[in-house]
Design an enzyme around this catalytic site. Structure first.
Site, PDB file in Angstrom:
ATOM      1  N   GLY A  58       0.780  -1.236  -0.013  1.00 38.51           N
ATOM      2  CA  GLY A  58      -0.006   0.266   0.123  1.00 38.51           C
ATOM      3  C   GLY A  58       0.914   1.223   0.122  1.00 38.51           C
ATOM      4  O   GLY A  58       2.088   1.241   0.221  1.00 38.51           O
ATOM      5  N   CYS A  85       5.292  -5.973   1.572  1.00 28.49           N
ATOM      6  CA  CYS A  85       5.827  -4.647   1.517  1.00 28.49           C
ATOM      7  C   CYS A  85       5.281  -3.741   2.737  1.00 28.49           C
ATOM      8  O   CYS A  85       5.510  -3.850   3.707  1.00 28.49           O
ATOM      9  CB  CYS A  85       5.532  -3.963   0.077  1.00 28.49           C
ATOM     10  SG  CYS A  85       6.334  -2.335  -0.030  1.00 28.49           S
ATOM     11  N   TYR A  86       4.205  -3.007   2.620  1.00 32.58           N
ATOM     12  CA  TYR A  86       3.282  -2.490   3.644  1.00 32.58           C
ATOM     13  C   TYR A  86       2.920  -3.436   4.630  1.00 32.58           C
ATOM     14  O   TYR A  86       2.842  -3.058   5.839  1.00 32.58           O
ATOM     15  CB  TYR A  86       2.405  -1.691   3.276  1.00 32.58           C
ATOM     16  CG  TYR A  86       1.254  -0.883   4.134  1.00 32.58           C
ATOM     17  CD1 TYR A  86       1.958   0.450   4.402  1.00 32.58           C
ATOM     18  CD2 TYR A  86       0.285  -1.206   4.554  1.00 32.58           C
ATOM     19  CE1 TYR A  86       1.116   0.978   5.391  1.00 32.58           C
ATOM     20  CE2 TYR A  86      -0.453  -0.911   5.531  1.00 32.58           C
ATOM     21  CZ  TYR A  86      -0.013   0.450   5.784  1.00 32.58           C
ATOM     22  OH  TYR A  86      -0.865   1.197   6.889  1.00 32.58           O
ATOM     23  N   HIS A 172       7.840  -7.369  -3.867  1.00 34.52           N
ATOM     24  CA  HIS A 172       6.528  -7.947  -4.527  1.00 34.52           C
ATOM     25  C   HIS A 172       6.446  -9.175  -5.352  1.00 34.52           C
ATOM     26  O   HIS A 172       6.998  -9.235  -6.502  1.00 34.52           O
ATOM     27  CB  HIS A 172       5.985  -6.841  -5.417  1.00 34.52           C
ATOM     28  CG  HIS A 172       5.501  -5.628  -4.366  1.00 34.52           C
ATOM     29  ND1 HIS A 172       4.059  -5.486  -4.072  1.00 34.52           N
ATOM     30  CD2 HIS A 172       6.116  -4.523  -4.159  1.00 34.52           C
ATOM     31  CE1 HIS A 172       4.070  -4.177  -3.471  1.00 34.52           C
ATOM     32  NE2 HIS A 172       5.287  -3.536  -3.457  1.00 34.52           N
ATOM     33  N   GLU A 174       4.477 -10.859  -6.421  1.00 35.26           N
ATOM     34  CA  GLU A 174       3.280 -11.018  -7.135  1.00 35.26           C
ATOM     35  C   GLU A 174       3.671 -10.600  -8.700  1.00 35.26           C
ATOM     36  O   GLU A 174       2.853 -10.920  -9.390  1.00 35.26           O
ATOM     37  CB  GLU A 174       1.919 -10.440  -6.624  1.00 35.26           C
ATOM     38  CG  GLU A 174       1.881  -9.064  -6.625  1.00 35.26           C
ATOM     39  CD  GLU A 174       2.484  -8.421  -5.128  1.00 35.26           C
ATOM     40  OE1 GLU A 174       2.175  -7.296  -4.859  1.00 35.26           O
ATOM     41  OE2 GLU A 174       3.284  -9.040  -4.618  1.00 35.26           O
ATOM     42  N   ASP A 230     -19.281 -12.921 -20.328  1.00 35.65           N
ATOM     43  CA  ASP A 230     -20.032 -12.965 -19.113  1.00 35.65           C
ATOM     44  C   ASP A 230     -21.522 -13.209 -18.785  1.00 35.65           C
ATOM     45  O   ASP A 230     -21.810 -14.145 -17.997  1.00 35.65           O
ATOM     46  CB  ASP A 230     -19.681 -11.394 -18.389  1.00 35.65           C
ATOM     47  CG  ASP A 230     -18.128 -10.995 -18.731  1.00 35.65           C
ATOM     48  OD1 ASP A 230     -17.179 -11.723 -19.028  1.00 35.65           O
ATOM     49  OD2 ASP A 230     -18.109  -9.669 -18.769  1.00 35.65           O
ATOM     50  N   LYS A 371     -11.614 -12.619 -16.055  1.00 35.10           N
ATOM     51  CA  LYS A 371     -12.246 -12.949 -17.363  1.00 35.10           C
ATOM     52  C   LYS A 371     -11.820 -14.310 -17.929  1.00 35.10           C
ATOM     53  O   LYS A 371     -12.338 -15.095 -18.472  1.00 35.10           O
ATOM     54  CB  LYS A 371     -11.690 -11.933 -18.476  1.00 35.10           C
ATOM     55  CG  LYS A 371     -12.399 -12.395 -19.842  1.00 35.10           C
ATOM     56  CD  LYS A 371     -13.670 -12.110 -20.034  1.00 35.10           C
ATOM     57  CE  LYS A 371     -14.177 -10.613 -20.178  1.00 35.10           C
ATOM     58  NZ  LYS A 371     -15.732 -10.532 -20.453  1.00 35.10           N
TER      59      LYS A 371
END
Length: 515
Positions: A58, A85-86, A172, A174, A230, A371
């Site tokens: 964040g 991180c944060y 990070h 990710e 969708d 998606k």
């Protein structure tokens, strides 16, 4: 209460631009996860029975007076926890460590040196590339923590208190720039949390169908079918659960692509076994849009008119208690800041509004899916590839691809341009290689020469992007000869266009659609 899979990791959002990427990476491991606000109540956390919790990064500093802070009791749940991180700095802040502004901020690539190749960093190379993005740093470890890895500027780049199952990384894992980030997240999910990777399209369909069947009972439901991926998958899931108790309504707004209305009718009338109502409301929508140029006003007019038309059809069907919508995770994230301290980008017409007006209970079976996950679920349900492989199409249709006023003449012009663009992409094998491709009619005219005559006609923009989930996107590097052929066909075949341009901007900072 929603039934969650046995494998479940809870992600708390502190406003990081990468929070959705954490969810994607965890799900790619076959582990279900959801993003919730950072200040979720402990009691609610316990109802999910998570096998692990991840605290996202964040933009805040933990020592700020208005810093987003979770309930400190989250550290006493005896549930494995990973702070990113944060999130790492929060752990230190709560447990007596020291967090300060870093002497040297780290943004970008760094080399991570592993000190302990166990649990969290198992099978990670001794020296590996990671992505840093922080201005604060951990300067003193809380009691009971050990250093697992370090970088040149962060001696506490990865830490752990194994006894309390608390882990933290300053980088990070990710993002793609962290080369072995997926291995680190896999270690957290499997080695530390004990997940088994059982969340699959098959398991999702089985669990969702059972949940819908129990929820709806003998009541009836309606679904606004657009012809896109969708709504088709959402309707198919609900139909599998309640069969003929579902009625699908297709509203032809007159803002669709060339031949699309007839194609939707032909395809879905068979698929939904006659339980499809088709409404031609093109003239009404065009009348309401007359003279309107602002994109948000267009969206609101189209949304409200759609509700009005849909309501009239719903009133003709007896016993309706539920409304099915094909809302996806990116729709929710971009429309409202429900998951954490993030900004609204633009309004999505299918998020909110309809149930309150119609006094119906909402079924959104795809609300937590991206998606590509929806397409895999659709394959499991047996939906034809020609539907599943379709590019995303906005609810307001061509109205938000015509910059300026929407008129019948401008709609017809854009339809022809779009048809040529998509036809050439399909013919040359590029349609399935891009996430989304479309044409935009600009409110601009330019001088041209055709034959021996001067022209002053419209400019159209072409947009093609590559993406995994629509949250981020890059412009597609279409071959020059393909772009040249498309431009040549458009200018020669579509009367009223004398210039074609190609959009080479990414998301962010741009959005995929122009309005």
């Amino acid at each position: 209460m929603k039934t969650h899979p046995e494998d479940f990791i809870l992600i708390l959002d502190f406003g990081s631009q990468y929070t959705q990427l954490i969810a994607r990476r965890i799900r790619e491991l076959g582990v279900y996860c959801e993003i919730k606000p950072f200040n979720i109540a402990i009691e609610e956390i316990l109802t999910y029975r998570p096998q692990g919790i991840i605290l996202s990064g964040g933009p805040s500093s933990v020592y700020d007076s208005d810093a987003p802070l979770p309930d400190p009791k989250i550290l006493e749940l005896n549930i494995p926890l990973l702070g990113i991180c944060y999130g790492l700095q929060l752990l230190a802040h709560f447990l007596g460590g020291k967090v300060e502004s870093a002497a040297r901020r780290e943004y970008g690539l760094a080399q991570l040196k592993i000190d302990q190749n166990e649990d969290l960093l198992k099978n990670v190379s001794q020296l590996t590339q990671v992505w840093m993005s922080h201005g604060d740093a951990l300067h003193a470890l809380p009691a009971g923590f050990q250093v697992l890895a370090e970088t040149a500027n962060s001696k506490f780049a990865a830490v752990a208190n194994r006894e309390r199952k608390l882990y933290g990384v300053q980088f990070h894992p990710e993002v793609a720039h962290t080369v072995e980030g997926k291995t680190i997240l896999r270690n957290f999910a499997f080695e530390i949390c004990g997940c088994k990777g059982t969340w699959t399209p098959e398991s999702f369909v089985a669990a969702t169908v059972a949940e819908i069947k129990e929820k709806v009972g003998k009541a009836h439901a309606i679904c606004a079918l657009s012809g896109g991926v969708d709504s088709a998958v959402a309707a198919a899931l609900v139909q599998r659960a309640i069969g003929g108790q579902l009625t699908c309504v297709f509203v032809d707004t007159g803002l669709l692509r060339k031949g699309e209305a007839q194609s939707v009718k032909d395809t879905f009338d068979n698929y939904f076994q006659g339980n499809l109502v088709v409404v031609d409301a093109a003239r009404l929508f065009l009348k309401r849009l007359s003279g309107v140029t602002h994109p948000e006003e267009k969206r609101k007019i189209i949304g409200n008119t759609f509700i009005e038309v849909f309501e009239k059809e719903a009133e003709k069907i007896s016993g309706v208690e539920y409304l099915v919508q094909g809302t996806l995770y990116p729709d929710v994230i971009e429309s409202v800041s429900t998951q954490g301290p993030s900004a609204t980008i633009k309004t999505h017409h299918n998020v909110g509004g309809l149930p309150e007006r119609m006094n119906l209970k909402l079924i959104e079976p795809l609300r937590e899916l991206f998606k590509d996950e929806v397409r895999r679920v659709g394959q499991q349900l047996g939906i034809p590839d020609k539907i599943l492989r379709r590019h995303p199409f906005p609810g307001p249709g061509l109205a938000v691809r015509i910059l300026g006023e929407v008129t019948e003449e401008r709609l017809n012009l854009l339809r022809e341009v779009d048809w040529i663009f998509i036809e050439e992409l399909r013919r040359r094998g590029w349609y399935d290689q891009v996430w989304q491709a479309f044409a935009v009619l600009l409110p601009v005219k330019t001088v041209g020469v055709m034959g021996d005559q001067r022209t002053y006609e419209n400019v159209v923009g072409l947009r093609a992007v590559t993406s995994l989930d629509g949250m981020t996107a890059d412009w597609a590097r279409l071959p020059y000869d393909l772009l040249g052929a498309i431009s040549n066909r458009i200018i020669n075949e579509v009367r009223g266009v004398n210039r074609v341009v190609y959009d080479v901007s990414s998301k962010p900072p741009s959005t995929i659609e122009w309005e």
